[in-house]
Design an enzyme around this catalytic site. Sequence first.
Site, PDB file in Angstrom:
ATOM      1  N   GLY A 111      89.897 -11.244 -33.145  1.00  0.00           N
ATOM      2  CA  GLY A 111      88.675 -11.990 -33.659  1.00  0.00           C
ATOM      3  C   GLY A 111      88.957 -12.579 -34.792  1.00  0.00           C
ATOM      4  O   GLY A 111      90.082 -13.001 -35.268  1.00  0.00           O
ATOM      5  N   THR A 114      91.500 -10.882 -37.181  1.00  0.00           N
ATOM      6  CA  THR A 114      92.646 -10.784 -36.784  1.00  0.00           C
ATOM      7  C   THR A 114      93.496 -12.135 -36.813  1.00  0.00           C
ATOM      8  O   THR A 114      94.584 -12.534 -37.030  1.00  0.00           O
ATOM      9  CB  THR A 114      92.832 -10.858 -35.219  1.00  0.00           C
ATOM     10  OG1 THR A 114      92.111  -9.286 -35.038  1.00  0.00           O
ATOM     11  CG2 THR A 114      94.022 -10.732 -34.465  1.00  0.00           C
ATOM     12  N   ILE A 135      83.397  -9.977 -28.506  1.00  0.00           N
ATOM     13  CA  ILE A 135      82.045  -9.844 -27.802  1.00  0.00           C
ATOM     14  C   ILE A 135      81.026 -10.613 -28.693  1.00  0.00           C
ATOM     15  O   ILE A 135      80.087 -10.985 -28.237  1.00  0.00           O
ATOM     16  CB  ILE A 135      81.658  -8.620 -27.676  1.00  0.00           C
ATOM     17  CG1 ILE A 135      81.345  -7.753 -28.823  1.00  0.00           C
ATOM     18  CG2 ILE A 135      82.521  -7.739 -27.050  1.00  0.00           C
ATOM     19  CD1 ILE A 135      80.444  -6.325 -28.776  1.00  0.00           C
ATOM     20  N   ASP A 136      81.396 -11.174 -29.828  1.00  0.00           N
ATOM     21  CA  ASP A 136      80.396 -11.782 -30.683  1.00  0.00           C
ATOM     22  C   ASP A 136      80.358 -13.159 -30.591  1.00  0.00           C
ATOM     23  O   ASP A 136      79.292 -13.813 -31.148  1.00  0.00           O
ATOM     24  CB  ASP A 136      80.682 -11.478 -32.245  1.00  0.00           C
ATOM     25  CG  ASP A 136      80.546  -9.919 -32.643  1.00  0.00           C
ATOM     26  OD1 ASP A 136      79.598  -9.410 -32.117  1.00  0.00           O
ATOM     27  OD2 ASP A 136      81.213  -9.468 -33.405  1.00  0.00           O
ATOM     28  N   GLY A 179      76.483  -7.061 -33.191  1.00  0.00           N
ATOM     29  CA  GLY A 179      76.480  -8.562 -33.848  1.00  0.00           C
ATOM     30  C   GLY A 179      76.058  -8.356 -35.389  1.00  0.00           C
ATOM     31  O   GLY A 179      74.826  -8.165 -35.779  1.00  0.00           O
ATOM     32  N   ARG A 275      59.701   2.378 -29.787  1.00  0.00           N
ATOM     33  CA  ARG A 275      61.097   3.334 -29.462  1.00  0.00           C
ATOM     34  C   ARG A 275      62.318   2.500 -29.431  1.00  0.00           C
ATOM     35  O   ARG A 275      62.153   1.188 -29.438  1.00  0.00           O
ATOM     36  CB  ARG A 275      61.154   3.797 -27.899  1.00  0.00           C
ATOM     37  CG  ARG A 275      59.921   4.735 -27.695  1.00  0.00           C
ATOM     38  CD  ARG A 275      60.103   5.982 -28.452  1.00  0.00           C
ATOM     39  NE  ARG A 275      59.101   7.023 -27.923  1.00  0.00           N
ATOM     40  CZ  ARG A 275      58.133   7.368 -28.691  1.00  0.00           C
ATOM     41  NH1 ARG A 275      57.810   6.478 -29.663  1.00  0.00           N
ATOM     42  NH2 ARG A 275      57.376   8.345 -28.290  1.00  0.00           N
ATOM     43  N   ARG A 284      81.096  -3.110 -25.197  1.00  0.00           N
ATOM     44  CA  ARG A 284      82.390  -3.208 -25.335  1.00  0.00           C
ATOM     45  C   ARG A 284      83.237  -2.914 -24.079  1.00  0.00           C
ATOM     46  O   ARG A 284      84.353  -3.198 -23.971  1.00  0.00           O
ATOM     47  CB  ARG A 284      83.129  -2.778 -26.727  1.00  0.00           C
ATOM     48  CG  ARG A 284      82.818  -3.225 -27.830  1.00  0.00           C
ATOM     49  CD  ARG A 284      83.443  -2.852 -29.037  1.00  0.00           C
ATOM     50  NE  ARG A 284      83.138  -3.162 -30.391  1.00  0.00           N
ATOM     51  CZ  ARG A 284      83.516  -4.401 -30.848  1.00  0.00           C
ATOM     52  NH1 ARG A 284      84.312  -5.292 -30.042  1.00  0.00           N
ATOM     53  NH2 ARG A 284      83.101  -4.908 -32.024  1.00  0.00           N
TER      54      ARG A 284
END
Length: 357
Positions: A111, A114, A135-136, A179, A275, A284
């Site tokens: 990502g 990296t 995943i973002d 996120g 809740r 992930r």
Amino acid sequence: MKRIGMLTSGGDCQALNAAMRGVVKTLLNSGEEMEIYGFLDGYKGLIYGKFQMLTGRDFSGILTKGGTILGTSRTPFKTIQDPDENGLNKVEAMKQNYYKLQLDCLVILGGNGTHKTANLLRKEGLNIITLPKTIDNDLWGTDMTFGFQSAMDIATDAIDYIHTTAASHGRVFIVEVMGHKVGWLTLNAGMAGGADIILIPEIPYDIDKVVDKIEERDKRGSRFTIIAVAEGAISKTDAKLSKKELKKKMEKYPFPSVSYEVAAAIQKKTGREVRVTVPGHMQRGGSPCPYDRVFASRLGAEAGKLILDGQFGFMVGYKNREVVRVPLEDVAGKLKAIAPDATIVHEAKLLGICFGN
């Protein structure tokens, strides 16, 4: 004979194995002789020379397997040029291991952080090709990253499952979605799961607006409210603070996360039961969804072709439904955030979704 190195860095996600498999199958199907070196646990493997020599057999049967067969770890870019605890120059160590193995190219999957390190290695003269994993979905230069669709499916399922219990008990339920810096995952999962309120980092929220939406639903006879909250969601009050002021406030933060802060404020203002559900790292995990399997395979195949063409210094991205080659220097250090006036935000508001602003 071509010698190729590969590593996966940062947080894991679905389809890392599928992407690596795509690279390797493309190279092997070319008929050229290949040696493939897999560095273990991300940049740590490249720094300390920990690797495995791999064959095509190692990449067989991993299309549907989650995680990464090479292991991964986080090596922050902000400290990459600092010596380690033994005084080792990490950048020089990575270069030495690259040249020691006589690599023709290093394929890096990761990502934002990296890609910053990957671009640094490119500037140091190494042949680098990257693949967009997160995943973002927040990498600049690509409309989509692999792992995003699979994580969205899981986050959407979590919201789906909450609907029945929320409706049965007439409660307000908060589902916290991963996120920290961007809200792509929360926004898409929230829309797919029918959330009534979506709170994301890019649009600071006013808790009174959130409460207004809940009370509006009550007046219409709705027994429950579903709120999708990104980990990095922030109130308008906190958004006005300087980084120093916010850091000082967070040192005495009494809540496990922002979702619990929102829940406490709603309970105080409305008296309603609230809740909080946190799917966490489930988002992930597991096997990649069919979309990610195909998508990651396509990107991997293009990365293999780049190697065969001798074209380096690119991230393989996806723009306007086509796989593209994006100069790595254009990607590193840039974040793809949601514009508050983005079309998708406008359309969500047309559906009646509240962003707390």
